[in-house]
Design an enzyme around this catalytic site. Sequence first.
Site: not given
Length: 261
Positions: A12, A14, A98, A100, A170, A176, A216
């Site tokens: 991904n 992003k 996701h 985010e 996730e 991240g 990560s």
Amino acid sequence: MTALKKPVIAGNWKMYKTIAEARELAEAVARGWPQVKAATLILIPPFTAIQEVKKAVSGTEIRVGAQDVFWEEKGAFTGEISALQLREAGCDFVVIGHSERRQYFGESDETVRKKTQAALAHGLQPVVCIGESLAERENGQTLTRIKDQLERSVFSLTEADFSQVLLAYEPIWAIGTGRNATPQQAEEVQAFIRSLIKAKYGNKVADCAIILYGGSVKPSNALSLAREKDVDGFLVGGASLEADSFLAIAREALRADEGLK
Ligand code: PGA
């Protein structure tokens, strides 16, 4: 991982990479992954680079995905992109829900459900993301949160539709942050997810379901995570932005699958 499945490693990207940079990265991944059929690699660039990436990997086994989709097919929805348009641009997969998007753009389990249905209606395989926050983990609410997310987003699908869905566990605190879930933490939740799938759709669907881990993932932790029984591959963010680290993760997933299970 069962004998029927092969590992899936999805990158991904992003909101990184210009079109030229995306082309360069896709070409480098393609050079390092010539015709390997034992695992599925998926590159997930920003919308603007999808076509270029698709061109760069043509003639290889590498697939392309998008990072989001809208649920309507067409209409006055400024700024949105439909499943039909993503298929036309060369996507086979789409990431939905996701964390985010949930955090910054108001994505909810209900919009995830609608987007998942729209993707499936157009032959796109959804990669549906679920995961708990740090507070939820610390309060012992991880499994309840996961169950809720699944019930509200994908468990209303028919068996045939659900069979096309990939799930990505996730944990938000691992995305991240450099702090990955331990293999045991990932396995606990992913085994739980599979048990819920089994209860809802039966053994066969549960055994075939692809459940990725994300948060990560790096070359240094990929092997130990991939060795876990219910980790069928990875959704990789930061480490997918360089061909070398992404390919190293893919090789570790393959190694776990070939020799160690
Ligand atoms: P990360 O991101 O690998 O950079 O933690 C994972 C993701 O957001 O899918």
